[in-house]
Design a protein around this motif. Sequence first.
Motif, PDB file in Angstrom:
ATOM      1  N   ASP A 186       0.855  -1.194   0.000  1.00 44.19           N
ATOM      2  CA  ASP A 186       0.000   0.000   0.000  1.00 44.19           C
ATOM      3  C   ASP A 186       0.887   1.239   0.000  1.00 44.19           C
ATOM      4  O   ASP A 186       2.059   1.182   0.372  1.00 44.19           O
ATOM      5  N   CYS A 234       1.914   5.876   8.679  1.00 46.08           N
ATOM      6  CA  CYS A 234       1.587   4.460   8.891  1.00 46.08           C
ATOM      7  C   CYS A 234       2.672   3.572   8.288  1.00 46.08           C
ATOM      8  O   CYS A 234       2.522   2.363   8.232  1.00 46.08           O
ATOM      9  N   HIS A 259       3.692   3.475   5.099  1.00 42.38           N
ATOM     10  CA  HIS A 259       3.481   2.980   3.734  1.00 42.38           C
ATOM     11  C   HIS A 259       4.610   3.442   2.798  1.00 42.38           C
ATOM     12  O   HIS A 259       4.814   2.825   1.748  1.00 42.38           O
ATOM     13  N   GLU A 272      -5.383   2.489   0.882  1.00 43.42           N
ATOM     14  CA  GLU A 272      -5.596   1.529   1.983  1.00 43.42           C
ATOM     15  C   GLU A 272      -6.269   2.210   3.159  1.00 43.42           C
ATOM     16  O   GLU A 272      -7.197   1.671   3.763  1.00 43.42           O
ATOM     17  N   GLU A 273      -5.806   3.413   3.493  1.00 37.73           N
ATOM     18  CA  GLU A 273      -6.323   4.084   4.694  1.00 37.73           C
ATOM     19  C   GLU A 273      -7.814   4.405   4.569  1.00 37.73           C
ATOM     20  O   GLU A 273      -8.509   4.495   5.573  1.00 37.73           O
ATOM     21  N   HIS A 333       3.207  -5.449   6.862  1.00 40.65           N
ATOM     22  CA  HIS A 333       3.163  -4.107   7.464  1.00 40.65           C
ATOM     23  C   HIS A 333       4.361  -3.915   8.374  1.00 40.65           C
ATOM     24  O   HIS A 333       4.709  -4.811   9.140  1.00 40.65           O
TER      25      HIS A 333
HETATM   26 ZN   LIG Z   1      -0.869   1.005   7.355  1.00 41.76          ZN
END
Ligand SMILES: [Zn+2]
Length: 428
Positions: free
Chosen positions: A113, A144, A146, A179-180, A204
């Motif tokens: 992502d 996050c 990514h 994705e978020e 992740h």
């Molecule tokens: Zn994430």
Amino acid sequence: MTPLNQEDQFAELVRLRRLFHRNPETGFTEFWTTARICEYLEPMNCSLMFGKDLQAALVEPERMEAQLNTKAYDQCLEKYPDDPWIPRFEGIPGVVVLFKGKKKGPRFGFRFDMDGLPIQEACAETHQPFKNGFASDTGNMHACGHDGHITLGLGLASLLSKNLEELSGEFYLLFQPGEEVLMGGRLYSKLGFIKDLDYFFSAHLGMSGPGMTSCGVSFFADKRLRVVFKGTSAHAGGAPHAGKNALLAACTAVNGLYGISRHSGGSSRINIGEFKSDNVVNIIPDHAEFELDLRAQTNPVMEYLLGRAENIIQGAALMQEVTHDIRFEAETETAPNSGEMVSEVRKACLDIGMKKEQILDRLQISGSEDATFIMNEVLRNGGKTTYIGIGSPSKGTHHNENFDIHEEDLPRGVNLLFQLAQNLSRTC
Ligand SMILES: [Zn+2]
Ligand SMILES: [Zn+2]
């Protein structure tokens, strides 16, 4: 296999991570990001699928339309007038890359992502990206990790490209937008080739402790609902009895929702992070709305939460004689990890030199992940899958202005994914 020059590999991964970290783009506006990914991959021995070709590869291509952000695309074209890639995307972010091994073999999918979040990044000397001059100042932030995921994907691509002679099978790398906002995974699960994948992996950063890897991460299901109450306005002093108070209904619903009993069948979460009621002080409020986030460890617990929530919202509306509307904004599912793939990840961890005590087979977390849609599609069609947690001693929690990954963990992630590809490629 082409041996790794560890120092060069690390320097390149850090360069890439910082490039993407500096310029985060939120869900379905990742045009510049997609451009840099394509630019990096084009010289490699692979084929790229993007823009209208990517849309056409969906089982129902019209599904893409609802996600497209034309305004953001136009702004991006204006901001980067000389970029050779962005005009080629025709308003569609994201790219799927295919590497073919020399011999026939299994079909692999790896998903990365690439969206950031609408968070203002910390401007503090204690925040490594700010201190080293690659923090974002756009109001969006890779909070996050990514940016690290894109880097893992490009690092894997680089190793695949150099070793295709030795590999069997086809390797699809999915650089997925949104994705978020929980919409990209669902969309990509409907790409035609997904049902043919034998193996599908997603990963992740920052999930698991420092130096650890989790071989099978499980997520909560998530449903985001917009709830709107409509009443009747009236003079607050002259005729309050003639009004139907939407604000009061919404407040009653919020209190009731936070009071839903926990379910013994699994954990759950409830949050109302946004509440709007644009009314005037001397008028009985005729409008109120909020966004509700429901999360559950299992699908039956989610059904329970949803049923209770609907009753509470309906009851609150009835009490105030107002109307209500519940709209689904986004959702994710839970997805099981295949036992065989959990074992394969463990084996690959050991193969790259990790110690037994650094490897955790299963990890349940209360976050959500839209790769679960792709995982379930692969499982429904006979493929195998697992979600990998790559531990990193992150500063600040995910989705926080101080979030930062530990760049030293990037080579471990890349080498693990490549080792998995190698091991499973050999088994055919
Ligand atoms: Zn994430
Ligand atoms: Zn996130």
